[in-house]
Design an enzyme around this catalytic site. Sequence first.
Site, PDB file in Angstrom:
ATOM      1  N   LYS A  91     -10.128   1.936  -2.466  1.00  0.00           N
ATOM      2  CA  LYS A  91     -10.233   1.277  -1.205  1.00  0.00           C
ATOM      3  C   LYS A  91     -11.707   1.921  -1.029  1.00  0.00           C
ATOM      4  CE  LYS A  91      -7.926   1.678   3.186  1.00  0.00           C
ATOM      5  NZ  LYS A  91      -6.508   2.369   3.980  1.00  0.00           N
ATOM      6  N   CYS A  95      -5.934  -2.811   2.612  1.00  0.00           N
ATOM      7  CA  CYS A  95      -5.978  -2.711   4.151  1.00  0.00           C
ATOM      8  C   CYS A  95      -6.964  -2.544   4.833  1.00  0.00           C
ATOM      9  CB  CYS A  95      -5.104  -1.204   4.276  1.00  0.00           C
ATOM     10  SG  CYS A  95      -4.337  -0.940   5.912  1.00  0.00           S
ATOM     11  N   GLU A 115       0.850  -1.137   0.133  1.00  0.00           N
ATOM     12  CA  GLU A 115       0.012   0.037  -0.059  1.00  0.00           C
ATOM     13  C   GLU A 115       0.833   1.366  -0.032  1.00  0.00           C
ATOM     14  OE1 GLU A 115      -3.708   1.866   2.341  1.00  0.00           O
ATOM     15  OE2 GLU A 115      -2.544   0.518   3.440  1.00  0.00           O
TER      16      GLU A 115
END
Length: 286
Positions: free
Chosen positions: A122, A163, A51
């Site tokens: 995301k 994440c 990331e």
Amino acid sequence: MSKMSKSSNIMRLVLLQLKGSKDKAANVQNATSKIEAAVKEYRPRLITLPECFNAPYGTKYFREYSESIPDGYTSQHLSSLAKKHQIYIVGGTIPELGENDAIYNTCTVWSPTGELVAKHRKMHLFDVDVKGGIRFKESETLSAGNDFTIIDIDGHRIGIGICYDIRFEEMARLYRNAGCEMIIYPAAFNMTTGPLHWELLQRARANDNQLFVVTTSPARDPSAEYVAFGHSMVVDPWSKVQQTARTGEETVVADIDFSLVEQVRQQIPVFAQRRLDLYATEWKTK
């Protein structure tokens, strides 16, 4: 060592745990050199990056380092590398300058022809305030993505998350429902949540959905404003840790045996035993 053939259930995967800096060009060059070295030594079919591998992880940096996809600086380098070496690259994440001047935390996926085959923004923004630990609000700068992302590599379906997405079990369940055998999460857990939840969440998602879970973290840099936990990891469908990195820069190599997915699902057939007359996890369309 040969790459996986289309008829094989074995896929060689490389995770590159990279140390970042405030120099975008240097970060991209570091990723390039590590990809070149991994290809030469291991001949993988798929390489994954961390990331925010091309920029510092921080709300004040996202706009400054953002670029368009697929014609931006970082995208063009990843496209060229994928084509040159005829591999798939899950390009970690970069800050993306999107439509209407919005900024997204975005994962790109490149095919062996250099084509952008997927782009995952995301979905769940990292907005937390842990007393005595960490406060971070991605929503101060970033917009959330609204689309699930599934790629196909040699007949194997792979879901993409980023994440904080890993904390949302419904998302992983929907990937499982859609036939995914692996979920890849470029991720940068920190020194508060990493020791508590990093391995736990990966093993939980793998166990719940009987698939491989792959995470690629930045290397730990104690001098950085945001200190990543490290420990990039591959967890198998039995929820066993197959491979794990330590904290520094590291190349992790894993031969993924996709036949293990079907073995586990046959031996513990929870998917067929769900009480769909009582509950369901739904994939809603916009």
